[in-house]
Design a protein around this motif. Structure first.
Motif, PDB file in Angstrom:
ATOM      1  N   ILE A  64      98.178  -9.197  95.985  1.00 20.68           N
ATOM      2  CA  ILE A  64      96.764  -9.270  95.442  1.00 20.68           C
ATOM      3  C   ILE A  64      96.134  -7.770  95.273  1.00 20.68           C
ATOM      4  CG2 ILE A  64      94.520 -10.370  96.033  1.00 20.68           C
ATOM      5  CD1 ILE A  64      95.734 -12.385  97.686  1.00 20.68           C
ATOM      6  N   LYS A  65      95.513  -7.656  94.331  1.00 16.47           N
ATOM      7  CA  LYS A  65      94.904  -6.111  94.170  1.00 16.47           C
ATOM      8  C   LYS A  65      93.513  -6.476  93.449  1.00 16.47           C
ATOM      9  CE  LYS A  65      95.676  -1.807  91.491  1.00 16.47           C
ATOM     10  NZ  LYS A  65      96.504  -1.231  90.461  1.00 16.47           N
ATOM     11  N   ARG A  66      92.547  -5.757  94.094  1.00 12.08           N
ATOM     12  CA  ARG A  66      91.427  -5.665  93.448  1.00 12.08           C
ATOM     13  C   ARG A  66      91.058  -4.936  92.164  1.00 12.08           C
ATOM     14  NH1 ARG A  66      86.643  -2.699  95.132  1.00 12.08           N
ATOM     15  NH2 ARG A  66      88.023  -1.575  96.571  1.00 12.08           N
ATOM     16  N   ILE A 118      84.998 -12.672 101.736  1.00  8.40           N
ATOM     17  CA  ILE A 118      86.449 -13.024 101.413  1.00  8.40           C
ATOM     18  C   ILE A 118      87.200 -11.603 101.385  1.00  8.40           C
ATOM     19  CG2 ILE A 118      87.969 -14.242  99.939  1.00  8.40           C
ATOM     20  CD1 ILE A 118      85.668 -16.316  99.556  1.00  8.40           C
ATOM     21  N   LEU A 119      86.808 -10.816 100.657  1.00  2.00           N
ATOM     22  CA  LEU A 119      87.524  -9.523 100.116  1.00  2.00           C
ATOM     23  C   LEU A 119      87.926  -8.818 101.666  1.00  2.00           C
ATOM     24  CD1 LEU A 119      86.076  -8.256  97.012  1.00  2.00           C
ATOM     25  CD2 LEU A 119      88.503  -9.232  97.233  1.00  2.00           C
ATOM     26  N   THR A 120      86.905  -8.640 102.509  1.00  6.97           N
ATOM     27  CA  THR A 120      87.286  -8.233 103.655  1.00  6.97           C
ATOM     28  C   THR A 120      88.210  -8.885 104.597  1.00  6.97           C
ATOM     29  OG1 THR A 120      85.224  -8.964 104.730  1.00  6.97           O
ATOM     30  CG2 THR A 120      85.092  -6.887 104.002  1.00  6.97           C
ATOM     31  N   GLU A 121      88.254 -10.127 104.435  1.00  5.46           N
ATOM     32  CA  GLU A 121      89.238 -10.940 105.156  1.00  5.46           C
ATOM     33  C   GLU A 121      90.646 -10.569 104.583  1.00  5.46           C
ATOM     34  OE1 GLU A 121      88.020 -15.062 104.671  1.00  5.46           O
ATOM     35  OE2 GLU A 121      86.268 -15.184 106.110  1.00  5.46           O
ATOM     36  N   PHE A 122      90.740 -10.269 103.503  1.00  4.52           N
ATOM     37  CA  PHE A 122      92.028 -10.156 102.621  1.00  4.52           C
ATOM     38  C   PHE A 122      92.135  -8.578 102.966  1.00  4.52           C
ATOM     39  CE2 PHE A 122      91.617 -14.184  99.933  1.00  4.52           C
ATOM     40  CZ  PHE A 122      92.508 -14.685 100.743  1.00  4.52           C
ATOM     41  N   LYS A 123      91.440  -7.758 103.739  1.00  5.76           N
ATOM     42  CA  LYS A 123      91.644  -6.321 103.628  1.00  5.76           C
ATOM     43  C   LYS A 123      91.623  -5.600 102.254  1.00  5.76           C
ATOM     44  CE  LYS A 123      93.517  -6.419 108.406  1.00  5.76           C
ATOM     45  NZ  LYS A 123      93.362  -7.725 108.461  1.00  5.76           N
ATOM     46  N   GLU A 140      94.628 -23.170 101.942  1.00  4.12           N
ATOM     47  CA  GLU A 140      93.761 -22.540 102.418  1.00  4.12           C
ATOM     48  C   GLU A 140      93.310 -21.172 101.809  1.00  4.12           C
ATOM     49  OE1 GLU A 140      96.208 -23.362 104.744  1.00  4.12           O
ATOM     50  OE2 GLU A 140      95.143 -25.271 105.124  1.00  4.12           O
ATOM     51  N   ASN A 141      94.348 -20.432 101.489  1.00  2.00           N
ATOM     52  CA  ASN A 141      94.568 -18.996 100.975  1.00  2.00           C
ATOM     53  C   ASN A 141      94.255 -19.319  99.368  1.00  2.00           C
ATOM     54  OD1 ASN A 141      94.672 -17.529 103.196  1.00  2.00           O
ATOM     55  ND2 ASN A 141      96.871 -17.462 102.975  1.00  2.00           N
ATOM     56  N   ASN A 142      94.750 -20.330  98.792  1.00  2.00           N
ATOM     57  CA  ASN A 142      94.591 -20.518  97.257  1.00  2.00           C
ATOM     58  C   ASN A 142      92.730 -20.919  96.977  1.00  2.00           C
ATOM     59  OD1 ASN A 142      97.223 -20.210  96.924  1.00  2.00           O
ATOM     60  ND2 ASN A 142      97.721 -21.936  96.830  1.00  2.00           N
ATOM     61  N   SER A 143      92.441 -21.746  98.060  1.00  2.00           N
ATOM     62  CA  SER A 143      90.912 -22.272  97.685  1.00  2.00           C
ATOM     63  C   SER A 143      90.153 -20.811  97.954  1.00  2.00           C
ATOM     64  CB  SER A 143      90.396 -23.134  98.716  1.00  2.00           C
ATOM     65  OG  SER A 143      90.428 -22.574  99.984  1.00  2.00           O
ATOM     66  N   ARG A 144      90.387 -19.837  98.906  1.00  2.00           N
ATOM     67  CA  ARG A 144      89.716 -18.719  98.849  1.00  2.00           C
ATOM     68  C   ARG A 144      90.077 -17.760  97.897  1.00  2.00           C
ATOM     69  NH1 ARG A 144      90.360 -16.233 104.548  1.00  2.00           N
ATOM     70  NH2 ARG A 144      92.360 -15.984 103.918  1.00  2.00           N
ATOM     71  N   LEU A 145      91.181 -17.619  97.240  1.00  2.00           N
ATOM     72  CA  LEU A 145      91.555 -16.768  96.075  1.00  2.00           C
ATOM     73  C   LEU A 145      90.727 -17.229  94.913  1.00  2.00           C
ATOM     74  CD1 LEU A 145      95.247 -16.209  96.592  1.00  2.00           C
ATOM     75  CD2 LEU A 145      93.322 -14.488  97.086  1.00  2.00           C
ATOM     76  N   TRP A 146      90.856 -18.606  94.822  1.00  2.00           N
ATOM     77  CA  TRP A 146      89.982 -19.232  93.568  1.00  2.00           C
ATOM     78  C   TRP A 146      88.328 -18.911  93.369  1.00  2.00           C
ATOM     79  CZ3 TRP A 146      91.521 -21.803  89.456  1.00  2.00           C
ATOM     80  CH2 TRP A 146      90.478 -22.671  88.727  1.00  2.00           C
ATOM     81  N   LYS A 147      87.789 -18.499  94.604  1.00  2.08           N
ATOM     82  CA  LYS A 147      86.218 -18.291  94.487  1.00  2.08           C
ATOM     83  C   LYS A 147      86.404 -16.677  94.089  1.00  2.08           C
ATOM     84  CE  LYS A 147      85.497 -21.456  98.390  1.00  2.08           C
ATOM     85  NZ  LYS A 147      85.315 -21.611  99.844  1.00  2.08           N
ATOM     86  N   ILE A 148      87.417 -15.876  94.186  1.00  6.45           N
ATOM     87  CA  ILE A 148      87.365 -14.527  94.170  1.00  6.45           C
ATOM     88  C   ILE A 148      88.108 -14.203  92.906  1.00  6.45           C
ATOM     89  CG2 ILE A 148      86.243 -13.774  96.324  1.00  6.45           C
ATOM     90  CD1 ILE A 148      89.297 -12.884  96.883  1.00  6.45           C
ATOM     91  N   LYS A 149      88.694 -15.105  91.948  1.00  8.63           N
ATOM     92  CA  LYS A 149      89.546 -14.821  91.094  1.00  8.63           C
ATOM     93  C   LYS A 149      89.379 -13.823  90.007  1.00  8.63           C
ATOM     94  CE  LYS A 149      88.734 -18.988  88.295  1.00  8.63           C
ATOM     95  NZ  LYS A 149      87.634 -19.361  89.007  1.00  8.63           N
ATOM     96  N   LEU A 164      87.673 -11.192  90.644  1.00  4.72           N
ATOM     97  CA  LEU A 164      87.604  -9.869  91.245  1.00  4.72           C
ATOM     98  C   LEU A 164      88.993  -9.196  91.524  1.00  4.72           C
ATOM     99  CD1 LEU A 164      85.015 -10.490  93.788  1.00  4.72           C
ATOM    100  CD2 LEU A 164      84.576  -9.503  91.568  1.00  4.72           C
ATOM    101  N   ILE A 165      89.762 -10.154  91.336  1.00  2.50           N
ATOM    102  CA  ILE A 165      91.354  -9.585  91.940  1.00  2.50           C
ATOM    103  C   ILE A 165      92.445  -9.934  90.650  1.00  2.50           C
ATOM    104  CG2 ILE A 165      90.735  -9.928  94.197  1.00  2.50           C
ATOM    105  CD1 ILE A 165      92.234 -12.609  94.128  1.00  2.50           C
ATOM    106  N   GLN A 166      93.295  -9.298  90.838  1.00  2.00           N
ATOM    107  CA  GLN A 166      94.789  -9.545  90.010  1.00  2.00           C
ATOM    108  C   GLN A 166      95.768 -10.226  91.036  1.00  2.00           C
ATOM    109  OE1 GLN A 166      96.789  -6.034  88.834  1.00  2.00           O
ATOM    110  NE2 GLN A 166      97.913  -7.337  87.486  1.00  2.00           N
TER     111      GLN A 166
END
Length: 178
Positions: A61-63, A77-82, A98-107, A109-111
């Motif tokens: 994952i890259k912002r 969520i971004l701070t949880e993923f550092k 669990e991670n996929n549901s969090r990634l879905w919320k910030i998709k 913002l990230i690659q």
């Protein structure tokens, strides 16, 4: 007296205006779809075969956007993923629900790039290299005897290009033009 037919229909059949979509054909597609977990897929062709796909175990994952102006819950969520530091930071995340549901919320913002293992899953992180396309390359460890043999064969190789040979050849090409 000239009465409009449209006006007359409104006076005689007032419910017809509200029930005009009730007589549409209701299609019954019960047996036509392919059931997956959570949704049903209706393929274009009746002879559709789903490809075998093994999901990736890890994601890179890259912002891709700045943190300025995004809501606080997305920043959390971004701070949880550092990923709240530099924009070039990456994070390696397991492919769990669990991670996929969090990634879905910030998709937005990230690659997300799935990590593949063309040389097999590594036992330890020594000798591994992660490419931009998500391939995790595992390099082989060369023993001491093999290092000596490889070094001697390199030194004795006639076709190798050392510094002097390269300088002479490049100078010759420069002067000749074409």
């Amino acid at each position: 007296m000239n009465i409009s037919l449209k006006y007359l229909n409104k006076q005689i059949f007032p419910l017809q205006l509200y029930s005009r979509f009730a007589s549409r054909n209701a299609y019954n597609w019960k047996n036509e779809g392919v059931q997956y977990s959570g949704f049903k897929y209706y393929p274009k062709n009746s002879d559709f075969k789903d490809e075998e796909y093994a999901p990736s175990k890890l994601f890179k994952i890259k912002r891709i956007t700045t943190l300025k102006g995004i809501p606080h819950f997305e920043k959390k969520i971004l701070t949880e993923f550092k990923l709240d530091g530099k924009q070039s930071d990456i994070a390696i995340v397991k492919n769990t629900p669990e991670n996929n549901s969090r990634l879905w919320k910030i998709k937005h913002l990230i690659q997300i790039v799935p990590i593949t293992f063309p040389n097999g899953f590594p036992i330890d992180s020594k000798g591994t290299f992660l490419k931009e396309n998500g391939e995790l390359i595992v390099t082989k460890v060369v023993g001491e005897e093999n290092k000596l043999i490889a070094c001697e064969s390199f030194v004795k190789n006639v076709k190798k290009l050392d510094g002097d040979t390269l300088r002479r050849e490049l100078r010759r090409r420069w002067l000749s033009g074409w």
